[in-house]
Motif scaffolding. Structure first.
Motif, short mmCIF file in Angstrom:
data_model
loop_
_atom_site.label_atom_id
_atom_site.label_comp_id
_atom_site.label_asym_id
_atom_site.label_seq_id
_atom_site.Cartn_x
_atom_site.Cartn_y
_atom_site.Cartn_z
N LEU A 1 -5.25 -5.70 14.68
CA LEU A 1 -3.78 -6.14 14.48
C LEU A 1 -3.29 -5.56 13.12
CD1 LEU A 1 -4.33 -9.90 15.59
CD2 LEU A 1 -3.49 -8.24 16.83
N ASP B 1 -7.68 -9.27 17.29
CA ASP B 1 -7.26 -10.54 18.32
C ASP B 1 -8.60 -11.01 19.09
OD1 ASP B 1 -8.04 -8.55 20.40
OD2 ASP B 1 -5.93 -8.08 20.83
N HIS C 1 -8.94 -9.44 11.07
CA HIS C 1 -7.52 -9.05 11.47
C HIS C 1 -7.60 -8.34 12.86
CE1 HIS C 1 -6.96 -9.28 7.17
NE2 HIS C 1 -5.83 -8.61 7.24
N ASN D 1 -5.55 -12.74 11.06
CA ASN D 1 -5.74 -13.58 12.34
C ASN D 1 -7.15 -14.23 12.16
OD1 ASN D 1 -5.16 -14.88 14.99
ND2 ASN D 1 -6.21 -13.33 16.01
#
Length: 252
Positions: A160, A154, A152, A164
């Protein structure tokens, strides 16, 4: 093994119908109308969540929320899922405003924000009114808890508000809408991917949430609240169980 536990282990979530009586629903409805809760609602609106109000530590704001956390018929279900010694990790109200398109929550797991030494945590979600896609009901991806912890962050390691991870392909998933009536609860595993629609109705949607954990699960990162570690059944553990494997810790 109980039928509820079998469903939970397989799907990563379950729904318990009619857990709360009409009198219990009325008491909670009155509690959320209290001046302190309404004040907290206005003070805790989160623009980054589309105006969603997130009110933490609700057991300290009104006695009805502590009473709910200690409700034997609720804890009987939670005990079946995480064991006999149960603590609160956090408790909150998520309040979607009555604004078209407001309060959407993207796909995520809970665990990356509050990693523990094991995975015996679950979120119990109560609603006081019927939930539908129109008013922003929650959704889950059945079986997604079996994927383990997903990223989670980037590419720079920034945390984030959504998953992801290359192992998550939404296009090949079949989400389930959690359509609840007043008095129902949904419960999902700490690794189950879930999200919620934006509110498209003219009414707010209030969700009361308790994240419960086994007392032998120690938090090793993420946020703590005033209610983290409050024992609601059994007793504190004198041992810590470490079986979560490799754990990604959220950045400070």
């Amino acid at each position: 093994m109980s039928t509820l536990r079998e469903t939970y282990d397989k799907q990563g979530y379950l729904i318990v119908r009619n857990l709360l009586s009409q009198s219990e629903l009325h008491e909670l409805s009155e509690a959320i109308k209290s001046p302190l809760i309404q004040q907290a609602r206005e003070q805790n609106r989160r623009p980054e969540y589309g105006g969603l109000s997130i009110i933490h530590d609700i057991i300290h704001l009104h006695p009805s929320f502590l009473k709910l956390a200690l409700l034997p018929k609720l804890l009987d279900v939670i005990e079946d899922l995480v064991g006999p010694n149960i603590e609160i990790q956090h408790c909150k109200i998520n309040w979607k405003p009555p604004e078209k398109g407001a309060g959407e929550v993207k796909w995520h797991q809970d665990f990356p924000y509050l990693p523990h030494t094991n995975h015996d945590l679950c979120a119990a979600f109560f609603v006081l009114d019927k939930t539908t896609p129109e008013n922003g009901c929650m959704r889950v991806i059945p079986g997604s808890h079996k994927l383990g912890q997903l990223k989670h962050v980037d590419e720079n390691g920034k945390l984030l508000r959504y998953v992801n991870d290359e192992n998550f392909d939404q296009a090949h998933c079949e989400p389930v809408d959690l359509l609840l009536e007043a008095g129902d609860i949904s419960i999902h595993h700490v690794l189950t991917l879930h999200s919620s629609y934006p509110n498209q109705s003219d009414n707010p949607r209030c969700g009361i949430i308790y994240e419960f954990r086994s007392a032998d699960a120690m938090q090793i990162g993420g946020g703590f609240t005033k209610t983290t570690g409050v024992v609601v059944r059994g007793r504190p553990s004198q041992t810590i169980r470490c079986d979560a494997g490799l754990v990604l810790i959220p950045p400070k």
